[in-house]
Design an enzyme around this catalytic site. Sequence first.
Site, mmCIF file in Angstrom:
data_model
loop_
_atom_site.group_PDB
_atom_site.id
_atom_site.type_symbol
_atom_site.label_atom_id
_atom_site.label_comp_id
_atom_site.label_asym_id
_atom_site.label_seq_id
_atom_site.Cartn_x
_atom_site.Cartn_y
_atom_site.Cartn_z
ATOM 1 C CG LEU A 121 -1.847 -1.241 1.309
ATOM 2 C CD1 LEU A 121 -2.672 -1.194 2.590
ATOM 3 C CD2 LEU A 121 -2.755 -1.345 0.093
ATOM 4 C CG HIS A 127 -3.296 1.305 -2.172
ATOM 5 N ND1 HIS A 127 -1.932 1.163 -2.312
ATOM 6 C CD2 HIS A 127 -3.855 0.574 -3.172
ATOM 7 C CE1 HIS A 127 -1.681 0.366 -3.339
ATOM 8 N NE2 HIS A 127 -2.820 0.004 -3.880
ATOM 9 C CD GLN A 175 -6.212 -8.229 -10.968
ATOM 10 O OE1 GLN A 175 -7.223 -8.423 -10.301
ATOM 11 N NE2 GLN A 175 -5.619 -7.042 -10.992
ATOM 12 N N GLY A 234 -9.578 3.867 -7.759
ATOM 13 C CA GLY A 234 -8.763 5.015 -8.150
ATOM 14 C C GLY A 234 -8.914 5.341 -9.631
ATOM 15 C CB SER A 248 2.191 -1.657 -5.849
ATOM 16 O OG SER A 248 1.043 -1.221 -5.166
#
Length: 274
Positions: free
Chosen positions: A24, A28, A52, A138, A177
């Site tokens: 994070l 986030h 994914q 986001g 990240s």
Amino acid sequence: MQRLSAKNKAVGKTIGLVPTMGYLHAGHLSLVKKSKEKADITVVSIFVNPTQFAPNEDLLKYPRDIVHDKKLLKKAGVDYVFIPSVEEIYPKGFQTFVEVDKITRHFEGEFRPIHFKGVTTIVSILFNIVRPDYAFFGQKDAQQAAIIKRMVKDLKMDLEIIVCPIIREQDGLAKSSRNIYLSVQERKDALVLSRSLKTAQRLIKEDTKSATAIINKMKEEISSVSTSKLDYIKIVDKEKFEEAGSLSVGKKYYILIACKFGKTRLIDNILIKT
Ligand code: AMP
């Protein structure tokens, strides 16, 4: 988690969910802050979702630091951190997927063909477990947010999707990240993304209406940086995510970029109001 959500809902509390893959950062945490403002209870999920990631992508080396994540979330005043295992989410025999059609085919969908099917499936599962009244995403992943809004509308899911602005480093790089993968040189070069989005913003302010003219100028700027390898720049209307040829007055558009720096693929965008 299902029991905890049911317990909270039974006493009339609203639930906000912030789905994440962990590692994070302030991006986030900005979603967490919005959730705490809007909902009585905030749940953050941490799950690096295997469905994914394509086989050639970074699932195994995706950065993880659950101990640090928990510390940050405790400090941020989150009510529950939900960290399911892969086996819990996708037990043996799992075979049901959620797929949004047209809006997933282009842009990120073209470069990552299975990505959005994995995203909409995990997000649906998380919604079914947590039963949130609000879920926070986001703008950093603008196409993802648009797809999730479409899914919620089409499947009549009973919650509100709230899209929050992109949080950037002081020098303009969108927080991600994946930024830790960048070498010192690539990290410097990656600033060209936010710079080129600023260039586009300026051109639009100066009344440039042609998407091609804007995109060409951005391409020129990005290609001047040695470690960059552009996947795409596209200008799409905010709601339908359809490519725009020329910009109309009074409409909102996203300018989307995906670009590799060395082996690291970054995405960025800006919301333009004409
Ligand atoms: P991730 O952990 O990368 O899957 O991201 C989880 C959520 O955080 C997604 O809704 C992202 O769009 C959002 N997010 C990631 N980076 C940022 C950022 N720099 N600013 C705002 N939201 C972000």
